[in-house]
Design an enzyme around this catalytic site. Structure first.
Site, PDB file in Angstrom:
ATOM      1  N   ASP A 448      52.402  62.564  60.686  1.00 44.87           N
ATOM      2  CA  ASP A 448      52.118  61.167  60.376  1.00 44.87           C
ATOM      3  C   ASP A 448      51.734  60.439  61.663  1.00 44.87           C
ATOM      4  OD1 ASP A 448      51.873  58.880  58.879  1.00 44.87           O
ATOM      5  OD2 ASP A 448      54.005  58.643  58.460  1.00 44.87           O
ATOM      6  N   GLU A 451      46.575  59.277  64.090  1.00 47.73           N
ATOM      7  CA  GLU A 451      45.160  58.893  64.243  1.00 47.73           C
ATOM      8  C   GLU A 451      44.691  58.877  65.710  1.00 47.73           C
ATOM      9  OE1 GLU A 451      46.488  58.366  60.466  1.00 47.73           O
ATOM     10  OE2 GLU A 451      47.342  57.327  62.187  1.00 47.73           O
ATOM     11  N   ASP A 527      49.097  55.470  53.070  1.00 44.66           N
ATOM     12  CA  ASP A 527      49.825  54.352  52.472  1.00 44.66           C
ATOM     13  C   ASP A 527      48.980  53.617  51.434  1.00 44.66           C
ATOM     14  OD1 ASP A 527      51.706  55.147  54.274  1.00 44.66           O
ATOM     15  OD2 ASP A 527      51.371  53.487  55.665  1.00 44.66           O
TER      16      ASP A 527
END
Length: 790
Positions: A448, A451, A527
């Site tokens: 997670d 990025e 999300d």
């Protein structure tokens, strides 16, 4: 600690994080002001007129007045085009070395001073001013790339930046008037990509997203273009920030009146190089997988149902949740622990107050058939005296700025540093850290915040663009490394798990990534907002990622951010039960996601969906190995085998699960009937057995208890029988001619070569005959459906 205490602690942390994120944003801005060269006056450059050509194996180099173009056709039929000396390698997308060129192909003169390369599956022509056309063997133009344009300093000289390749460039392209665009990684608006601009910059949208929000976590410069004349994939192998602007064409009333579709690709730097693959959708994805790597096959348990939530209070609550599934007879393959199980949100730690015996809990759950999966974030708390930070600092593992200082951002543990996964040494170090996760009893990981994210009060929530990266020894900055950061982290994790536990296939999925992610695992929606638009976006993301080469993905059932209504939760649950990654998940403030929390009716219908997923597990295993062998996604658009059917190309509310099943989820509130667009052939409603003939549109019942699922005539669907063994559910063929189908027998979670069994179904004197290749009998129990009375 109960859920209210957790929410209160999150609010306290959020206040402190807000102040830190403000300072971090200012630091990032100052760092880029110092570390990035300022762009002065620029001038545009185009290739100019052709000057000559130099043949090479598979093609050659065409020289222009101010540039050059290398064209190469590989033995598999993929076309490479590289401007200004750009080569296929080095590349984060390619799986190993570049494919060998097709030795039969030669560069030869074309009309009007141009050049051409003629191969078995494709013809490439280069005009005298640098336009490139990709044509079918019959000469039909699939794509026309106009001469590119670069922007360079007006004063001349090298362009400052990473590796001297920071010149901005733009390429405009034309496609057929009837063409439709797909791909570009995970996009909430899709799977068909309509007119508009799509940014190529992996981004945490912050909070949640819905259709129309762009970009998201996993972008790729991979387009799949489908038209009557044929299908082609184009991949710009460039990881810099960029934008793809699409415009669908329009067909006129007569010859010569069409307006072609258009695509403009603009990149802020990096090489202008790209690949083009032509053929049927199945052949294109197979060639794409051959180029970028075969998909990792998840262990068989990972094809079952997963439950996750940010906010498990501790191991006793985990036990209660798992016991709830078992008491109700609901299969649960895995339970995921989010950041709240970590000590102070520090990666590779455990909060022993909440989880005093995590290995014991993991062993207990595994004995009952449920695995534990751990979150892993890349950010490491910048705190001396902690094991991960100290070992990373000793390895010089963290990203640095132009002054040689560690780049610091703000993530869940507070002030944090970031491993440079583009350095092979760092990947090896990081991969070794997963030993701690295995010792704690985890069976897999989900990556997670990669990025990567650094909380920022303003501006881009990531690292400074001037931050320095190894980039496999070439050196460069975050402008080039940003989009491949998640991919390189996935490689580190996969290779680490493989080395630590070589007898089992690693299970890993990642929020961010790039072309080639499938080599190491899959992805998920991130999300997604709770709501009916979020439900629709969930399907778009899975289909778009599959067409970009990542076949294993799925959404957060119920959405991440809010509390879904019972109806919305159920419809999301039913959709996800037919997608590769089947997982509930939610934020700490968004309520629980157990099926029994939404009432008896939802529990009854969710139980039916869970049991159907369990029954279809042999089919999902077969699809997983098919994805590895052929590159075909598990979940496919309905036009997959019928790309010339224009009505199917515009169908976005249904999908094929493999070649055998067509799933039509309910995506609208209150709907208990829905129209379904059928491809050519006979299709059976699996609930009623009624047959429908395609192509065409039918209206089917969609009560709360189920969503419409149709089976293709002649299909052999491997399912789990009552005794746990594999049975063959055979749907009656529509004609006497044979239909071929494959079963891959589950070899377990290791590396044993699976047995692949080929079956043929046909009608003979009104009876369905099932034949197994090389055997007198099918070897499995057979249940025929679709005949009268069956």
């Amino acid at each position: 600690m109960d859920a209210r205490d957790l929410v209160r602690s999150v609010k306290v942390v959020s206040t402190a994080q807000g102040l830190r994120s403000l300072r971090s944003a200012w630091r990032r801005r100052r760092s880029d002001a110092v570390g990035l060269p300022r762009r002065g006056p620029e001038r545009a450059r185009v290739p100019g007129l052709v000057r000559g050509a130099d043949p090479e194996p598979g093609g050659g180099v065409v020289r222009f007045a101010r540039s050059s173009l290398r064209v190469r056709v590989t033995a598999g039929g993929a076309v490479f085009c590289g401007w200004d000396g750009a080569e296929p390698e080095p590349s984060y997308a390619l799986d190993g070395s570049c494919p060998d060129p097709d030795e039969r192909v030669r560069l030869e003169p074309d009309t009007d001073g141009g050049w051409r390369v003629v191969a078995e599956r494709v013809t490439v022509t280069v005009s005298r001013n640098g336009a490139v056309e990709v044509r079918t063997p019959g000469g039909v133009v699939l794509r026309r790339d106009l001469p590119p344009r670069w922007w360079e300093p007006a004063a001349g000289g090298d362009v400052p930046g990473a590796g001297g390749v920071a010149a901005r460039w733009e390429q405009r392209s034309q496609v057929a008037a009837d063409a439709r665009f797909f791909g570009l990684g995970g996009r909430a608006a899709g799977p068909r990509l309509r007119d508009g601009s799509y940014r190529l910059w992996n981004t945490d949208p912050g909070g949640s997203f819905e259709p129309g929000d762009d970009p998201l976590y996993l972008t790729m410069p991979v387009q799949l273009v489908v038209a009557d004349a044929g299908t082609h994939l184009v991949f710009h192998d460039n990881s810099w920030d960029g934008t793809v602007t699409l415009r669908e064409g329009e067909e006129g009333e007569g010859s010569g009146h069409d307006r072609p579709g258009g695509c403009r690709t603009r990149m802020e730097g990096g090489p202008l190089r790209y690949w083009v693959i032509v053929g049927t959708p199945a052949r294109v994805l197979q060639s794409w997988a051959a180029l970028t790597g075969a998909a990792a096959v998840p262990p068989s348990w990972a094809l079952g149902y997963h439950h996750a939530r940010w906010g498990f209070g501790g191991q006793e609550e985990v036990r209660r949740v798992v016991a709830g599934y078992r008491e109700r007879g609901l299969p649960l393959s895995a339970l995921h622990l989010d950041i709240d199980h970590l000590a102070g949100h520090r990666v590779f730690t455990v909060d022993t107050a909440r989880f005093p015996d995590l290995p014991g809990l993991a062993a207990e759950l595994r004995e009952g058939g449920t695995r534990l999966v751990s979150i892993v974030d890349p950010a490491v708390k910048a705190e001396r005296g902690t094991a991960v930070y100290d070992s990373g600092a000793a390895q010089d593992a963290f990203v640095r700025d132009t002054r040689g200082r560690e780049v610091r951002g703000v993530v869940w543990p507070g002030e944090a540093v970031f491993p440079d996964f583009t350095d092979p040494r760092v990947r090896t170090w990081w991969g070794g850290l997963y030993a701690e996760r295995l010792e704690q009893g985890f069976s897999g990981v989900w990556h997670d915040m990669n990025e990567p994210v650094s909380f920022a009060a303003f501006g881009d929530p990531t690292l400074p663009r001037s931050a320095r990266h190894a980039l496999e020894g070439r050196g460069g900055d975050h402008r080039e490394a940003h989009n491949v950061y998640g991919l390189a982290m996935a490689r580190a994790g996969y290779e680490g798990l493989l080395g630590l536990r070589p007898e089992e296939r690693p299970f890993l999925f990642s929020r961010s990534g790039w072309a080639g992610l499938q080599r190491y695992g899959g992805s998920w929606s991130g999300d997604v907002a709770t709501g009916w638009p979020g439900l629709r976006a969930s399907l778009s993301l899975v289909l778009g990622l599959g067409l970009s080469g990542v076949p294993y993905s799925g959404p957060d059932v119920g959405g991440f951010t809010g509390t879904p209504s019972p109806e919305l939760y159920l419809r999301w649950f039913q959709l996800a039960s037919y997608l590769p990654l089947f997982r509930t998940h939610s934020a700490i403030w968004a309520g629980r996601r157990e099926p029994w929390e939404f009432g008896e009716q939802v529990l009854e219908h969710a139980t039916a969906a869970l049991r159907e997923r369990q029954r279809l597990l042999p089919y999902f295993v077969t699809l997983a190995y098919e994805a590895r062998r052929t590159g075909a996604p598990y979940a496919r658009p309905v036009w997959w085998r019928w790309p010339k059917d224009r009505a199917l190309r515009d169908c976005e509310d249904a999908f094929l699960l493999g070649d055998a099943l067509l799933v039509a989820p309910v995506l609208e509130e209150g709907a208990e009937r829905r129209s379904v667009r059928l491809p050519r052939g006979r299709w059976y409603d699996t609930a009623t057995g009624r047959a429908y003939e395609g192509p065409g549109q039918v209206v089917l019942d969609a009560p709360l208890s189920r969503v419409p699922v149709l089976a293709r005539a002649g299909a052999v669907v491997p399912v789990a029988g009552a005794d746990g063994g594999v049975e063959l559910e055979v749907w009656a063929p529509a004609q006497a001619r044979g239909h071929g189908w494959t079963l891959v027998v589950d070899p377990g979670d290791g590396w044993d070569k699976p047995e692949s069994v080929r079956f043929t179904t046909r009608l003979r004197d009104g009876e369905v005959v099932v034949e197994r290749a090389g055997a007198a009998e099918p070897g499995y129990p057979v249940r025929v459906r679709g005949l009268a009375g069956a």
